[in-house]
Design a protein around this motif. Structure first.
Motif, PDB file in Angstrom:
ATOM      1  N   LEU A 140      31.920  24.571  13.700  1.00 62.27           N
ATOM      2  CA  LEU A 140      31.170  23.950  14.798  1.00 62.27           C
ATOM      3  C   LEU A 140      29.683  23.869  14.466  1.00 62.27           C
ATOM      4  O   LEU A 140      29.029  22.870  14.764  1.00 62.27           O
ATOM      5  N   SER A 141      29.137  24.904  13.834  1.00 61.19           N
ATOM      6  CA  SER A 141      27.720  24.893  13.433  1.00 61.19           C
ATOM      7  C   SER A 141      27.457  23.779  12.428  1.00 61.19           C
ATOM      8  O   SER A 141      26.460  23.052  12.537  1.00 61.19           O
ATOM      9  N   GLN A 142      28.363  23.630  11.474  1.00 62.99           N
ATOM     10  CA  GLN A 142      28.221  22.579  10.469  1.00 62.99           C
ATOM     11  C   GLN A 142      28.250  21.197  11.124  1.00 62.99           C
ATOM     12  O   GLN A 142      27.455  20.321  10.784  1.00 62.99           O
ATOM     13  N   LEU A 143      29.140  21.013  12.081  1.00 62.36           N
ATOM     14  CA  LEU A 143      29.213  19.733  12.801  1.00 62.36           C
ATOM     15  C   LEU A 143      27.906  19.462  13.543  1.00 62.36           C
ATOM     16  O   LEU A 143      27.360  18.359  13.462  1.00 62.36           O
ATOM     17  N   MET A 144      27.408  20.465  14.245  1.00 63.87           N
ATOM     18  CA  MET A 144      26.214  20.250  15.066  1.00 63.87           C
ATOM     19  C   MET A 144      24.953  20.053  14.233  1.00 63.87           C
ATOM     20  O   MET A 144      23.968  19.505  14.718  1.00 63.87           O
ATOM     21  N   MET A 145      24.969  20.449  12.980  1.00 64.69           N
ATOM     22  CA  MET A 145      23.825  20.200  12.087  1.00 64.69           C
ATOM     23  C   MET A 145      23.786  18.747  11.619  1.00 64.69           C
ATOM     24  O   MET A 145      22.802  18.320  11.029  1.00 64.69           O
ATOM     25  N   GLN A 146      24.825  17.984  11.873  1.00 66.12           N
ATOM     26  CA  GLN A 146      24.921  16.602  11.394  1.00 66.12           C
ATOM     27  C   GLN A 146      24.119  15.597  12.225  1.00 66.12           C
ATOM     28  O   GLN A 146      24.056  14.441  11.867  1.00 66.12           O
ATOM     29  N   ASN A 147      23.568  16.008  13.345  1.00 68.31           N
ATOM     30  CA  ASN A 147      22.808  15.102  14.212  1.00 68.31           C
ATOM     31  C   ASN A 147      23.671  13.915  14.666  1.00 68.31           C
ATOM     32  O   ASN A 147      23.197  12.793  14.784  1.00 68.31           O
ATOM     33  N   TRP A 148      24.949  14.168  14.888  1.00 72.34           N
ATOM     34  CA  TRP A 148      25.873  13.109  15.262  1.00 72.34           C
ATOM     35  C   TRP A 148      25.721  12.652  16.708  1.00 72.34           C
ATOM     36  O   TRP A 148      26.232  11.598  17.086  1.00 72.34           O
ATOM     37  N   LEU A 149      25.005  13.428  17.518  1.00 71.02           N
ATOM     38  CA  LEU A 149      24.814  13.071  18.925  1.00 71.02           C
ATOM     39  C   LEU A 149      23.593  12.177  19.154  1.00 71.02           C
ATOM     40  O   LEU A 149      23.257  11.867  20.290  1.00 71.02           O
ATOM     41  N   LYS A 150      22.966  11.756  18.066  1.00 73.46           N
ATOM     42  CA  LYS A 150      21.790  10.890  18.161  1.00 73.46           C
ATOM     43  C   LYS A 150      22.125   9.646  18.990  1.00 73.46           C
ATOM     44  O   LYS A 150      23.159   9.028  18.807  1.00 73.46           O
ATOM     45  N   GLY A 151      21.258   9.329  19.922  1.00 74.65           N
ATOM     46  CA  GLY A 151      21.466   8.177  20.791  1.00 74.65           C
ATOM     47  C   GLY A 151      22.194   8.505  22.079  1.00 74.65           C
ATOM     48  O   GLY A 151      22.268   7.681  22.979  1.00 74.65           O
ATOM     49  N   MET A 152      22.735   9.715  22.180  1.00 72.04           N
ATOM     50  CA  MET A 152      23.474  10.113  23.386  1.00 72.04           C
ATOM     51  C   MET A 152      22.685  11.121  24.230  1.00 72.04           C
ATOM     52  O   MET A 152      23.149  11.511  25.295  1.00 72.04           O
ATOM     53  N   SER A 153      21.523  11.540  23.771  1.00 70.74           N
ATOM     54  CA  SER A 153      20.803  12.652  24.418  1.00 70.74           C
ATOM     55  C   SER A 153      20.495  12.410  25.897  1.00 70.74           C
ATOM     56  O   SER A 153      20.450  13.364  26.674  1.00 70.74           O
ATOM     57  N   ASP A 154      20.293  11.169  26.300  1.00 69.37           N
ATOM     58  CA  ASP A 154      20.030  10.872  27.708  1.00 69.37           C
ATOM     59  C   ASP A 154      21.292  10.933  28.565  1.00 69.37           C
ATOM     60  O   ASP A 154      21.209  10.907  29.792  1.00 69.37           O
ATOM     61  N   HIS A 155      22.444  10.984  27.928  1.00 70.29           N
ATOM     62  CA  HIS A 155      23.715  10.883  28.644  1.00 70.29           C
ATOM     63  C   HIS A 155      24.554  12.159  28.617  1.00 70.29           C
ATOM     64  O   HIS A 155      25.625  12.193  29.216  1.00 70.29           O
ATOM     65  N   ILE A 156      24.074  13.192  27.906  1.00 66.35           N
ATOM     66  CA  ILE A 156      24.902  14.390  27.748  1.00 66.35           C
ATOM     67  C   ILE A 156      24.114  15.676  27.973  1.00 66.35           C
ATOM     68  O   ILE A 156      22.891  15.702  27.893  1.00 66.35           O
ATOM     69  N   GLN A 157      24.864  16.721  28.227  1.00 63.58           N
ATOM     70  CA  GLN A 157      24.351  18.083  28.266  1.00 63.58           C
ATOM     71  C   GLN A 157      25.291  18.895  27.376  1.00 63.58           C
ATOM     72  O   GLN A 157      26.505  18.908  27.594  1.00 63.58           O
ATOM     73  N   CYS A 158      24.738  19.522  26.351  1.00 65.52           N
ATOM     74  CA  CYS A 158      25.544  20.222  25.360  1.00 65.52           C
ATOM     75  C   CYS A 158      25.317  21.729  25.466  1.00 65.52           C
ATOM     76  O   CYS A 158      24.177  22.185  25.501  1.00 65.52           O
ATOM     77  N   SER A 159      26.407  22.483  25.496  1.00 66.20           N
ATOM     78  CA  SER A 159      26.292  23.940  25.566  1.00 66.20           C
ATOM     79  C   SER A 159      26.017  24.504  24.171  1.00 66.20           C
ATOM     80  O   SER A 159      26.141  23.803  23.164  1.00 66.20           O
TER      81      SER A 159
END
Length: 187
Positions: A67-86
C-alpha cells in the motif's frame, strides 16, 4: 494482508458518485498496471444491489509495504478535490472475509449470434437456432465504466461480492484489485 486504506468520495454538485468512482477506479487500475502489483485487493463498503451501486468509498487492502508503494506513485493526481484519503491502517482484530470479483454476463443474444456467425461461418438462422433469446441475462450487480489499459477498450465492469467466510484465502489479485479466490477482510 495486514493493512488497508480508505478513499472516500466527497459530494460534488457537478458529478454523480458513480462517475467519480469510475474515474477513481480507472486511476487505481492504471497504477496497479504500472506497479505490476497482484498483492492489492479492493472492496466497496457501500456496495448495494438495491439500489444498485458501489457507494462512495473505495477500500484498498494489502500489506503495509504494498500500500505504501502504491501511494508513493502519485496516482491520485487530479482527484484531490473529490476525495478524502485515510492513512494506512491495520486491519481490525476480528473480521470476516469475502471475495470481490468481476462477473461477466452474456447480455445480448444478437451480439452472441453475430459473433458465432463470424467465428463459425454460420447463417443467421443457424446461429439463432444455436443461441436462443433465453441466454440473455439482465445484470443486477453494481458496476463501473472503465477503459482497459491493455486493449484500450471501454467496458462495464460488474462487481460481485462472495459470501462471508471466517477464514481468509490467499491468492493473487488482478490489476483491478479483484479475485475469484483471494479474500479481503470485510468490516
Amino acid at each position: 494482508m495486514d493493512a488497508y486504506l480508505e478513499i472516500r468520495l466527497l459530494p460534488d454538485p457537478e458529478f454523480p458518485v458513480s462517475f467519480l468512482m469510475g474515474a477513481l477506479y480507472g486511476k487505481l487500475h492504471r497504477a496497479l498496471v504500472t506497479l505490476e502489483s497482484s498483492q492489492i485487493g479492493v472492496s466497496f463498503p457501500g456496495y448495494s444491489q438495491s439500489p444498485r451501486g458501489l457507494g462512495d468509498c473505495l477500500r484498498l487492502h494489502g500489506d503495509q509495504s504494498a500500500l505504501s508503494q502504491l501511494m508513493m506513485q502519485n496516482w491520485l493526481k487530479g482527484m484531490s478535490d473529490h476525495i478524502q484519503c485515510s492513512d494506512i491502517l491495520p486491519i481490525p482484530e476480528s473480521v470476516q472475509y469475502r471475495t470481490v470479483s468481476r462477473r461477466q454476463f452474456k447480455t445480448s443474444s444478437e451480439r452472441l449470434r453475430r459473433r458465432r456467425m463470424k467465428r463459425k461461418g454460420e447463417t443467421w438462422e443457424q446461429a439463432a437456432a444455436a443461441i436462443p433469446d433465453s441466454v440473455e441475462r439482465r445484470p443486477d450487480l453494481p458496476y463501473v465504466h472503465l477503459r482497459s489499459q491493455s486493449t484500450e477498450q471501454s467496458f462495464i465492469l460488474f462487481i460481485e461480492q462472495g459470501e462471508l467466510r471466517e477464514q481468509p484465502t490467499s491468492a493473487e489479485f488482478n490489476t483491478y484489485g479483484l479475485s475469484r479466490q483471494a479474500t479481503i477482510p470485510w468490516f
